[in-house]
Scaffold this motif. Structure first.
Motif, PDB file in Angstrom:
ATOM      1  N   LEU A 176     -78.058 162.040  89.929  1.00  0.00           N
ATOM      2  CA  LEU A 176     -77.745 161.188  88.777  1.00  0.00           C
ATOM      3  C   LEU A 176     -78.441 161.715  87.526  1.00  0.00           C
ATOM      4  O   LEU A 176     -77.854 161.717  86.439  1.00  0.00           O
ATOM      5  N   ASP A 177     -79.655 162.184  87.669  1.00  0.00           N
ATOM      6  CA  ASP A 177     -80.371 162.765  86.531  1.00  0.00           C
ATOM      7  C   ASP A 177     -79.664 164.011  86.016  1.00  0.00           C
ATOM      8  O   ASP A 177     -79.517 164.212  84.803  1.00  0.00           O
ATOM      9  N   ARG A 178     -79.215 164.852  86.937  1.00  0.00           N
ATOM     10  CA  ARG A 178     -78.508 166.076  86.514  1.00  0.00           C
ATOM     11  C   ARG A 178     -77.136 165.748  85.931  1.00  0.00           C
ATOM     12  O   ARG A 178     -76.667 166.402  85.004  1.00  0.00           O
ATOM     13  N   LEU A 204     -67.876 158.098  91.513  1.00  0.00           N
ATOM     14  CA  LEU A 204     -68.394 159.427  91.829  1.00  0.00           C
ATOM     15  C   LEU A 204     -69.596 159.224  92.735  1.00  0.00           C
ATOM     16  O   LEU A 204     -70.659 158.774  92.294  1.00  0.00           O
ATOM     17  N   VAL A 205     -69.423 159.500  94.025  1.00  0.00           N
ATOM     18  CA  VAL A 205     -70.477 159.229  95.006  1.00  0.00           C
ATOM     19  C   VAL A 205     -71.516 160.348  94.987  1.00  0.00           C
ATOM     20  O   VAL A 205     -71.176 161.531  95.110  1.00  0.00           O
ATOM     21  N   LEU A 259     -70.964 152.755 101.229  1.00  0.00           N
ATOM     22  CA  LEU A 259     -69.609 153.256 100.987  1.00  0.00           C
ATOM     23  C   LEU A 259     -68.567 152.201 101.335  1.00  0.00           C
ATOM     24  O   LEU A 259     -67.602 151.997 100.584  1.00  0.00           O
ATOM     25  N   ARG A 260     -68.746 151.523 102.463  1.00  0.00           N
ATOM     26  CA  ARG A 260     -67.750 150.518 102.841  1.00  0.00           C
ATOM     27  C   ARG A 260     -67.693 149.401 101.795  1.00  0.00           C
ATOM     28  O   ARG A 260     -66.607 148.929 101.433  1.00  0.00           O
ATOM     29  N   LEU A 268     -72.159 156.435  91.773  1.00  0.00           N
ATOM     30  CA  LEU A 268     -72.613 155.529  92.826  1.00  0.00           C
ATOM     31  C   LEU A 268     -73.508 156.314  93.771  1.00  0.00           C
ATOM     32  O   LEU A 268     -73.043 157.235  94.454  1.00  0.00           O
ATOM     33  N   VAL A 269     -74.782 155.988  93.785  1.00  0.00           N
ATOM     34  CA  VAL A 269     -75.710 156.629  94.716  1.00  0.00           C
ATOM     35  C   VAL A 269     -75.592 155.888  96.045  1.00  0.00           C
ATOM     36  O   VAL A 269     -76.027 154.743  96.172  1.00  0.00           O
TER      37      VAL A 269
END
Length: 561
Positions: free
Chosen positions: A163-165, A155-156, A376-377, A178-179
């Motif tokens: 991420l906190d939410r 989940l990008v 991302l790659r 994944l940030v």
């Protein structure tokens, strides 16, 4: 893991294939909006000859209309959804959570299709799992979990605040988060160095200002709350000082049809507003913009993050998560007073802008500025079990707009004239006569172009402006014979000369750049309106219009000569 294991093929041999690929990636398309983000993201792996990308449409979006045409325009061949869900793939990439994504037989990576995750969105047939709490699209169990299983393998997220939410709303999905930044914003940022190039491609002259009106979709959007705002803004601003673009969310075009939207905005277009029909043009527009007027969509936020001035035409805070970046911008951003002096508000927003005013909020655009492509790659190739290509992952600057902006064909024109051979020209859209609060401007005349003018304009025109063609002198005589109320007719005779004529047979040959010659026809009219004779018309002129000052030479041609 050995290199041999990494490079082992999971795709059976295809006897018809020219390129022997090793992996197959499924691109999952929901609608045009999601497709645009996929086309930003997939080039990170699509150029690799080891990889083949297959597209499919879920058919689940209420805004599916136009999606197949969009894909075809980009040379994409799709396979049916049922066929896609009956096969296995090495990776699937989606830019939305609509449809039965749990049916996909592949590790699924989902990237945002806007500026992170901000909006509340009805979950359709999905059963709410959070009581009375409104589900935030992309961060709640209703969108992420199916029968107790988190659907995406990755989940990008664009920023760690998401991420906190996510941890608060759907803790079981946190291990899959994944940030990785925002590839769209990285492309926008990379393009800022070319801002003068985008402005030049839009046809902006030095000193002209570009105002972009952006509307997301739905009942709380700018277009819904203030459908007349684009023409009101354009009608309040001198056309030679400002250009106006309207950028609509693709869902608006999809739901209402292109024909209907253009009809709704027909008056706006006669005001000289460019209604962008290219779903990606908004990006070049906000790079080039001097001001963005918007709502709770992603475009105004991206623009503000680039440092542009902002005015909010509507601020529907109830539609977004109050902890989201867009909610913070809606709460603090400057409001446009729809009943106030629009021109004054536009000028003030540009003149008094502080690029750092909302920096604390817009810093929430991405945690990884400039790194989305690399992150991302890396994630894609890890899932594919392939080594990354040796070259660096890159983002590409945005394409240039396809054609320059043009203003309206007909104008109300005010002239300040100096007998010594200088003139200041101010033009407003002629459409304001029909729709503007001030109706016809005082001390202005009507100069009408021949490109689909309204009948009333032809009946009341003071000046008629033709297009390039054969025998301008005959055209002038014939046109004025059929328009008894019109004083002057004019048309280009070369790319740097126009012929201006009255019904007595007098002609003035005007030489200069073509756009200034067209404007100068109104100077000839004003000279006559003030009771001056053409025999006394100066030969050398300096014409100021917008931020430009251009030289013009005028030569009188007497009747019969």
């Amino acid at each position: 893991m050995s290199t041999a294991a990494l490079e082992s093929s999971s795709e059976p041999p295809d006897p018809w294939s020219t390129v022997a690929t090793q992996r197959v990636v499924l691109a999952v398309v929901h609608n045009v909006t999601a497709a645009t983000r996929l086309l930003d993201t997939l080039p990170l792996l699509a150029a690799d000859p080891r990889i083949r990308v297959v597209f499919t449409k879920t058919g689940s979006s209420a805004f599916d209309e136009g999606t197949a045409e969009f894909l075809a325009k980009h040379g994409v061949t799709e396979i049916p959804w049922d066929e896609a869900t009956s096969q296995e793939f090495d990776l699937a990439v989606s830019a939305s959570y609509g449809g039965d994504l749990h049916r996909i037989n592949a590790p699924l990576v989902v990237v945002p299709h806007g500026m992170g995750y901000n909006k509340y969105l009805e979950t359709g047939n999905r059963k709410p799992e959070t009581g009375n709490r409104k589900p935030v699209f992309g961060l709640s169990p209703e969108w992420l979990v199916h029968k107790g299983r988190v659907v995406p393998s990755a989940l990008v997220l664009s920023h760690s605040e998401q991420l906190d939410r996510l941890r608060a709303a759907c803790p079981e999905a946190v291990p899959y988060a994944l940030v990785a930044g925002d590839v769209c914003y990285d492309r926008l940022s990379a393009s800022v160095a070319l801002r003068p190039t985008y402005r030049r491609a839009f046809g902006m002259s030095a000193g002209q200002k570009l105002v972009v009106l952006s509307s997301t979709w739905g009942s709380d959007s700018l277009l819904s709350a203030a459908p007349q705002l684009p023409r009101m803004i354009a009608g309040s601003l001198p056309i030679d000082e400002f250009r106006v673009i309207v950028a609509l969310h693709p869902n608006i075009w999809s739901h209402h049809s292109r024909w209907q939207v253009l009809e709704w905005l027909s008056s706006c277009r006669r005001h000289g507003v460019h209604v962008s029909q290219d779903v990606d043009e908004w990006r070049a527009a906000i790079v080039a913009a001097d001001l963005v007027i918007g709502d709770h969509g992603s475009v105004p936020f991206y623009s503000t993050a680039l440092g542009n001035p902002l005015l909010l035409a509507t601020t529907p805070g109830h539609t977004v998560d109050p902890q989201s970046p867009i909610a913070h911008l809606l709460a603090t951003g400057p409001r446009l007073d729809l009943s106030g002096d629009l021109a004054a508000q536009v000028r003030t927003a540009i003149a008094e802008h502080d690029p750092g005013r909302y920096a604390e909020i817009t810093a929430l655009t991405t945690s990884e500025p400039g790194r989305a492509a690399a992150l991302l790659r890396r994630a894609f190739y890890r899932i594919l079990r392939l080594p990354e290509p040796p070259e660096q992952a890159e983002v590409v600057a945005l394409p240039l707009p396809g054609r320059p902006l043009t203003g309206p064909d007909s104008h109300q024109v005010r002239i300040v004239l100096d007998r010594a051979g200088s003139a200041v020209v101010t033009r407003f859209p002629a459409e304001g006569i029909r729709t503007g609060p001030q109706a016809a401007l005082r001390e202005a005349h009507l100069a009408v172009g021949v490109n689909e003018p309204l009948r009333r304009w032809l009946e009341t025109a003071d000046v008629i402006l033709g297009e390039e063609g054969a025998d301008a002198d005959d055209w002038i005589a014939g046109t004025l014979a059929l328009m008894p109320g019109c004083v002057l007719a004019a048309a280009p005779v070369t790319d740097r000369a126009w012929l201006v004529g009255d019904r007595t047979g007098h002609r003035v040959r005007v030489e200069g750049d073509s756009s200034t010659c067209r404007v100068f026809v109104s100077v000839v009219y004003e000279w006559l309106a003030q009771g001056n004779a053409l025999d006394d018309f100066p030969e050398v002129w300096s014409v100021s219009w917008g931020a430009q000052e251009r030289p013009v030479r005028a030569r009188l041609c007497l009747p019969g000569r």
